[in-house]
Motif scaffolding. Structure first.
Motif, short mmCIF file in Angstrom:
data_model
loop_
_atom_site.label_atom_id
_atom_site.label_comp_id
_atom_site.label_asym_id
_atom_site.label_seq_id
_atom_site.Cartn_x
_atom_site.Cartn_y
_atom_site.Cartn_z
N PRO A 65 2.91 1.59 5.66
CA PRO A 65 3.11 0.14 5.74
C PRO A 65 4.51 -0.65 5.58
O PRO A 65 5.40 0.00 5.11
CB PRO A 65 2.31 -0.28 4.36
CG PRO A 65 1.46 1.11 4.01
CD PRO A 65 2.23 2.20 4.64
N LEU A 66 4.62 -1.63 6.13
CA LEU A 66 5.73 -2.58 6.10
C LEU A 66 5.13 -4.08 6.19
O LEU A 66 4.30 -4.55 6.89
CB LEU A 66 6.70 -2.43 7.36
CG LEU A 66 7.83 -3.34 7.50
CD1 LEU A 66 8.77 -2.50 8.46
CD2 LEU A 66 7.53 -4.66 8.21
N VAL A 122 4.21 -12.55 5.02
CA VAL A 122 4.18 -13.33 6.39
C VAL A 122 4.20 -12.38 7.71
O VAL A 122 3.87 -12.79 8.61
CB VAL A 122 5.44 -14.50 6.37
CG1 VAL A 122 5.38 -15.25 5.73
CG2 VAL A 122 7.04 -13.44 6.37
N VAL A 123 4.52 -11.25 7.43
CA VAL A 123 4.45 -9.96 8.31
C VAL A 123 3.64 -9.10 7.57
O VAL A 123 4.12 -8.62 6.59
CB VAL A 123 5.80 -9.62 8.94
CG1 VAL A 123 5.62 -8.47 9.97
CG2 VAL A 123 6.67 -10.77 9.49
N GLU A 124 2.41 -8.40 8.24
CA GLU A 124 1.93 -7.35 7.86
C GLU A 124 1.59 -6.31 8.92
O GLU A 124 0.99 -6.58 9.84
CB GLU A 124 0.58 -7.83 7.15
CG GLU A 124 0.76 -8.67 6.04
CD GLU A 124 -0.88 -8.70 5.54
OE1 GLU A 124 -1.24 -7.71 4.88
OE2 GLU A 124 -1.03 -10.26 5.37
N VAL A 135 9.69 -5.29 2.47
CA VAL A 135 9.21 -4.23 1.67
C VAL A 135 8.60 -2.81 2.51
O VAL A 135 7.48 -3.41 3.30
CB VAL A 135 8.59 -4.54 0.51
CG1 VAL A 135 8.22 -3.05 -0.18
CG2 VAL A 135 9.14 -5.53 -0.26
N ALA A 136 9.01 -1.73 2.75
CA ALA A 136 8.42 -0.78 3.44
C ALA A 136 8.36 0.76 2.88
O ALA A 136 9.43 0.82 2.08
CB ALA A 136 9.23 -0.88 5.02
N ARG A 137 7.57 1.45 3.16
CA ARG A 137 7.46 2.75 2.96
C ARG A 137 8.59 3.60 3.69
O ARG A 137 8.55 3.08 5.08
CB ARG A 137 5.92 3.42 2.99
CG ARG A 137 5.05 2.64 1.92
CD ARG A 137 5.41 3.10 0.64
NE ARG A 137 4.39 2.43 -0.37
CZ ARG A 137 4.62 2.56 -1.71
NH1 ARG A 137 5.71 3.12 -2.30
NH2 ARG A 137 3.63 1.70 -2.74
N THR A 138 9.12 4.38 2.88
CA THR A 138 10.21 5.01 3.94
C THR A 138 10.34 6.65 3.24
O THR A 138 10.01 6.68 2.16
CB THR A 138 11.30 4.31 3.91
OG1 THR A 138 12.41 4.93 5.01
CG2 THR A 138 12.08 4.13 2.61
N ALA A 139 10.95 7.46 4.02
CA ALA A 139 11.16 8.84 3.46
C ALA A 139 12.74 8.88 3.08
O ALA A 139 13.59 8.07 3.33
CB ALA A 139 11.25 9.95 4.36
N PRO A 190 0.94 -1.19 -0.03
CA PRO A 190 -0.18 0.00 0.00
C PRO A 190 0.91 1.24 0.02
O PRO A 190 2.01 1.31 0.46
CB PRO A 190 -0.78 0.04 1.04
CG PRO A 190 -0.79 -1.77 1.62
CD PRO A 190 0.42 -2.23 1.11
N ALA A 191 0.30 2.29 -0.37
CA ALA A 191 0.79 3.57 -0.57
C ALA A 191 1.25 4.23 0.81
O ALA A 191 0.68 3.87 1.83
CB ALA A 191 0.10 4.83 -1.36
#
Length: 838
Positions: A651-652, A663-665, A637-641, A615-616
């Motif tokens: 999201p991560l 497997v991890v949300e 995979v994660a959103r970052t600055a 997700p965004a």
């Protein structure tokens, strides 16, 4: 035509009827994950697929992701040898030269029965506190080693990842299985070396250099694994916690390269357990001997537990470990003395009857000690009398053997001939009488302590050196008669003069703290990063350095020589790399849909890891950061600055790359992610102060803590994690609002283990070695120089120190996984230094 890539094999196995030439494989189907895609197990140069037949039997199909010379001949000879040996612990296989069709070309495959089981280190981890299970596992290991030796076969890469514990044919029964036969030695291949050197944490230190290929290559790993199991029988889970790094079985390559400097080998030796000493002593000796001189474990310990060391081997082991050896000390002459009362801690000691003073006892040549140890530990029940009701006796004291009659010395010449070769350990009662007499004879003169010499004999290797025996109280000593009888005093009462105060005991001097070693560069090289701070890393052979403004540069770790230009595309983004197992590296550019990977030595492309969509984000945290696990199986995979800082929750996800299933949300506020070396846990460390561990592949939480929001202008930053995640290098305030700076923190609870205050830089990273034994920390610059301290973990004592010139910025620092090499890079000048640690 180029060799097929992993995704091409993956596509081919989805169509078994056209992909395989073998009729049995044509009738199978690939086992798929939640996304409907096959789930390969990826290794150094092969992918293994699970194929299920119509009869519900599962098969493993090994597809080679790079060409291997002589593969068909090697597997043919190995197959013949294993069929003739009929081992119960190997798995049958077939080599098919025309195994799988990819891109119109036939490629070889190996097929074998699919085996489900636990890796050796997983079994040991789960049973580290169960000595009976470990002892049974050790006996199974010895029997397996015997079968290999008797047939002249060597696996050539025995390690935790190639040994499985699998269910047996009966309920509750288990057996061992060996997998991965690519480098196996069989007599028919004696003149065709495999070129493999095996896992360094299990191999003889000379194996890599010599590339030995013979039936002797398994001698050393046989002994390593049995020593680890026996050591854990005594040391338990505490020993495992201290030395497991996720990719070993207690030992590491550094222990074998320098056994006299190994804390683990010394720790095992000092347990005093005869079986542990027997194995660890021989292991230390073997490190300095040619490989064929390593003893076979089935001859050393046919029932899983070895006999104690003899005197000569004991001395050789002590020398190999760099330990001082106990020596016999001659007893003083025995005067007549009354019986002595024993102190409380000797109340259970059986004292042999003392002979007449004229003929004190002397141990006969070659005989064992008169006193023998009894331990109360339930693990060692065989050493104590069952049902005796006796209290435990200190382990350093051995119980009397009343049936042994001591011999007497006949004259001084006989005593002089024998005493140098004897191991003098006398019954405690006789020693008490002797020392009391010596005190009387010397009239309270100070007793000199004999100095130990290197060439003197040790005490019996089966027991530790007995503790000093306390002297008798003064009031029990017999005083000699006065020369004249005293006349009665008729002058009247007198005031009794008080006794003079006792002389103060000598206060031992404070321990001498060794000065840290001053490091000098082994080599200096130039690796320009266009003035930007570099990302710096190294494996056993290669240094990798790059920055956001430069490409990735690789250099030879041994010489500092630049290697040919890497396959890294583009002229920037050289800091976006992640090292993987098996000498691979991945490029992890933000917002990419695939992560390309290469072999560092050859720069051949190995595979591309697809990045699933998530997700965004929100605010400035809109970029997608992807980080693969060391084995490549998981992808975070994660959103970052683009700049560090606390953001709103974004999201991560952690995906299993085999199934592309999350497997991890969860969400996070930006920060960093760190895997353990075995890829079975991941730490999510947020700049906002929240720390969480997750187990993989289950995705279950595995511990957390929260420091709370940091002060303005600061962040909670994890700068390194050791291989098993038990110690974390951190910079920030931790649980405090002040004193923000570099720290060691506990990987389970977040407790601060050590804080580096002035003169260390408050902005310094704490760079841990993978083995968790050392860390590098920066001091505040002084003039145009910066000092780098290499410190011990977790107390922070300085081990070594290096000083480098700086042109204004702080250097980037890195420690190799075995705590042997320190690297430093100056971003302004591009200078790279290598320092060798003591």
């Amino acid at each position: 035509m180029s060799w097929p890539l992993s995704h091409e094999f993956n596509e081919a196995v989805q169509h078994p009827r056209t992909a395989f030439a073998d009729p049995d494989l044509q009738s199978t189907e690939a086992v798929v994950g939640a996304t409907g895609l096959p789930l390969p197990r990826s290794g150094n140069f092969a992918d293994v697929y699970q194929m299920r037949g119509a009869d519900k039997r599962d098969w493993a199909v090994k597809c080679f992701t790079r060409p291997v010379v002589g593969l068909a001949e090697r597997y043919a000879r190995v197959s013949e040898a294993l069929a003739a040996a009929n081992f119960p612990f190997t798995v049958g296989f077939r080599f098919l030269a025309e195994g799988i069709r990819v891109g119109g070309q036939w490629r070889p495959v190996v097929t074998m029965e699919w085996v489900e089981g636990l890796l050796l280190n997983q079994v040991v981890r789960e049973n580290a506190a169960r000595p009976a299970v470990l002892a049974a596992l050790g006996l199974m290991w010895v029997k397996l080693c015997k079968r290999l030796r008797e047939t002249g076969v060597a696996h050539a890469d025995l390690q935790h990842g190639n040994v499985l514990l699998v269910p047996g044919s009966r309920p509750g029964a288990y057996g061992l299985k060996l997998i991965d036969y690519d480098g196996m030695y069989v007599p028919a291949l004696a003149n065709t070396p495999s070129g493999e050197a095996g896992h360094p944490s299990f191999q003889h230190p000379a194996r890599t250099a010599t590339r030995a290929y013979s039936p002797d290559v398994d001698r050393f790993p046989h002994l390593v694994i049995l020593t680890a199991l026996q050591g854990l029988v005594t040391g338990g889970s505490a020993l495992w916690e201290r030395h497991d790094n996720g990719d070993n079985l207690l030992f590491t390559e550094a222990d074998f390269r320098a056994p006299h400097e190994s804390k683990l080998l010394r720790e095992l030796w000092l347990t005093g357990d005869p079986a542990v000493q027997s194995l660890v002593g021989r292991l230390a000796i073997a490190c300095g001997k040619p490989m064929p001189q390593t003893p076979w474990v089935d001859e050393l310990a046919p029932e899983g537990k070895p006999a104690p060391l003899d005197n000569d081997t004991y001395r050789a082991a002590a020398a190999a470990l760099g330990l001082a050896r106990p020596v016999p000390i001659p007893l003083p002459p025995e005067p007549t003395a009354p019986p002595l009362e024993l102190p409380d801690h000797f109340e259970n000691l059986e004292v042999a009857p003392a002979p007449s003073p004229e003929k004190p006892p002397v141990p006969p040549s070659g005989s064992g000690p008169l006193v023998q140890a009894a331990k109360s530990s339930p693990k060692m029940k065989g050493l104590s009398k069952s049902g005796s009701g006796e209290k435990p006796v200190p382990a350093a004291v051995r119980r009397a053997e009343p049936e042994r009659t001591p011999r007497t010395r006949t004259d001084e010449s006989e005593r002089g001939r024998n005493i140098a070769g004897w191991q003098i350990v006398v019954a405690a009662g006789v020693m008490l009488v002797a020392i009391a007499g010596a005190v009387l004879a010397l009239r309270n003169k100070p007793v000199e302590t004999a100095e130990r010499k290197p060439d003197e004999e040790p005490v019996n290797a089966q027991t530790p050196t007995p503790p000093p025996v306390p002297t008798a109280p003064k009031e029990q000593a017999t005083r000699p008669p006065d020369p004249k009888p005293k006349e009665p005093d008729r002058t009247g009462p007198k005031v009794k003069t008080p006794d003079p105060p006792p002389k103060p005991k000598d206060v031992p001097p404070p321990p001498v703290v060794p000065e840290p070693a001053v490091l000098k560069p082994r080599w200096t090289a130039t690796a320009g990063t266009d003035g930007a701070r570099a990302a710096l890393c190294a494996d056993a052979h290669t240094v990798m350095v790059g920055s956001a403004r430069s490409t990735l540069i690789t250099l030879d770790l041994a010489t500092g020589t630049k290697r040919p230009q890497s396959a890294w595309y583009g002229l920037t983004g050289g800091d976006n790399f992640c090292t993987l197992d098996d000498g691979r590296v991945a490029r992890c550019t933000p917002d990419e849909t695939e992560l390309p990977t290469w072999e560092v030595k050859t720069w051949k492309t190995t595979e591309k890891i697809r990045v699933p969509a998530i997700p965004a984000g929100s605010g400035t945290a809109k970029h997608a950061m992807a980080r693969p696990s060391p084995d490549g199986r998981f992808l975070l995979v994660a959103r970052t600055a683009s700049a560090p800082g606390v953001s709103p929750p974004v999201p991560l996800r952690v995906f299993d790359t085999r199934s592309e299933k999350a497997v991890v949300e969860t969400d996070w506020t930006c920060g960093s992610a760190h895997y353990t070396a075995d890829s079975l846990r991941v730490l999510v460390a947020e700049h906002g102060g929240k720390f969480r561990w997750f187990q993989l592949p289950a995705g279950e939480p595995d511990g957390d803590w929260n420091y709370g929001p940091p002060p303005a202008g600061r962040a909670h930053a994890v700068t390194s994690v050791n291989a098993n995640g038990r110690v974390i290098g951190y910079n920030g305030p931790a649980k405090f609002d002040a004193d923000s700076g570099p720290c060691f923190i506990d990987g389970k609870s977040g407790t601060v283990l050590h804080r580096f205050g002035p003169p260390y830089s408050s902005r310094s990273p704490v760079v841990l070695s993978a083995d968790g034994r050392a860390a590098a920390v920066l001091k505040e610059p002084v003039g145009a120089e910066v000092t780098i301290d290499v410190v011990g973990v977790p107390k922070g004592e300085v081990i070594a120190r290096a000083t480098v010139p700086t042109s204004g910025g702080s250097p980037t620092i890195f420690l190799t996984g075995d705590s042997r090499v320190l690297l430093a890079h100056d971003p302004k000048t591009g200078t790279l230094w290598r320092f060798d640690l003591p």
